[in-house]
Design an enzyme around this catalytic site. Structure first.
Site, PDB file in Angstrom:
ATOM      1  N   HIS A   1      -2.305  -1.346  -4.262  1.00 40.09           N
ATOM      2  CA  HIS A   1      -3.764  -1.375  -4.420  1.00 40.09           C
ATOM      3  C   HIS A   1      -4.291   0.053  -4.372  1.00 40.09           C
ATOM      4  CE1 HIS A   1      -4.479  -1.869   0.250  1.00 40.09           C
ATOM      5  NE2 HIS A   1      -3.863  -0.748  -0.052  1.00 40.09           N
TER       6      HIS A   1
ATOM      7  N   SER B   1       0.839  -1.195   0.000  1.00 39.47           N
ATOM      8  CA  SER B   1       0.000   0.000   0.000  1.00 39.47           C
ATOM      9  C   SER B   1       0.880   1.253   0.000  1.00 39.47           C
ATOM     10  CB  SER B   1      -0.944  -0.047   1.211  1.00 39.47           C
ATOM     11  OG  SER B   1      -1.901   0.974   1.163  1.00 39.47           O
TER      12      SER B   1
END
Length: 217
Positions: free
Chosen positions: A146, A121
């Protein structure tokens, strides 16, 4: 100034029962000896002298504050010498991560990044944001990208405001990731639609890092 013997006595006297079970929570102390005597550092302060900064665990306001402060301090110490940022993080707050990102781009020294363990992330985003040619990962590291996560509750108008903000952040992060990886924005958008895990070799092929390090150069 505390001597080595005094330091060891202090640690011994303060050691709790069941020390073995609790030792993992202690920060090691390094004692250096010079002509002026002995000086003790916690291990992270000693490594900071070598221009090594660690970002470990969740990216939040406290983490960002510590990392930003260290980057600014090292710039003031020597604006022409590289800084190394070691990352082992599952990600976290976008705003906290962007504070670190903007500081990395703002300061004069190049910031080299290295993934050890996991960069997911916002951790992966910051890994890719290091100076070009100076982004690394260890061979068994994992990298995950993501789209930003978020949620909202309350009146419909408030939810709409939050939805617009998270869509803005998604577009902004995709554009920056495209800039740092060399991928087009459309591919970044597709590849970050769900959790996308990569090996260190995959991350290199994708443009998130420049080299997989097997041994120190």
């Amino acid at each position: 100034m505390i001597t080595r013997a005094e330091l060891l006595d202090m640690l011994a006297s303060n050691a709790p029962q069941g020390f073995e079970a609790q030792a993992l929570g202690l920060v090691p102390i390094v004692v250096e000896t010079s002509g002026r005597g002995e000086r003790s550092y916690d291990i992270y302060s000693r490594l900071l002298k070598e221009r090594l900064v660690f970002m470990v665990g969740e990216v939040n306001d406290q983490t960002a504050n510590l990392v930003v402060a260290q980057l600014l301090f090292l710039e003031s110490e020597n604006p022409d010498k590289d800084i190394s940022l070691y990352i082992n993080s599952p990600g976290g707050s976008v705003s906290a991560g962007m504070a670190i990102y903007d500081t990395m781009q703002f300061i004069k020294p190049d910031v080299s990044t290295l993934c050890m363990g996991l960069a997911a992330s916002m951790g992966a985003f910051l890994l890719a944001s290091g100076a070009k040619g100076k982004r690394f990962a260890l061979p068994n590291s994992r990298v995950m990208i993501h789209q930003p996560l978020g949620g909202a509750r309350g009146q419909a108008s408030d939810i709409e405001i939050q939805a617009r903000e998270i869509l803005y952040l998604k577009e902004r992060l995709n554009n920056l990731l495209a800039q740092h990886t060399g991928q087009d924005v459309e591919r970044i958008a597709r590849d970050t639609d769900r959790d996308n895990f990569m090996s260190s070799d995959d991350a290199k092929a994708y443009g998130l890092i420049d080299q997989v390090l097997l041994k120190r150069p």
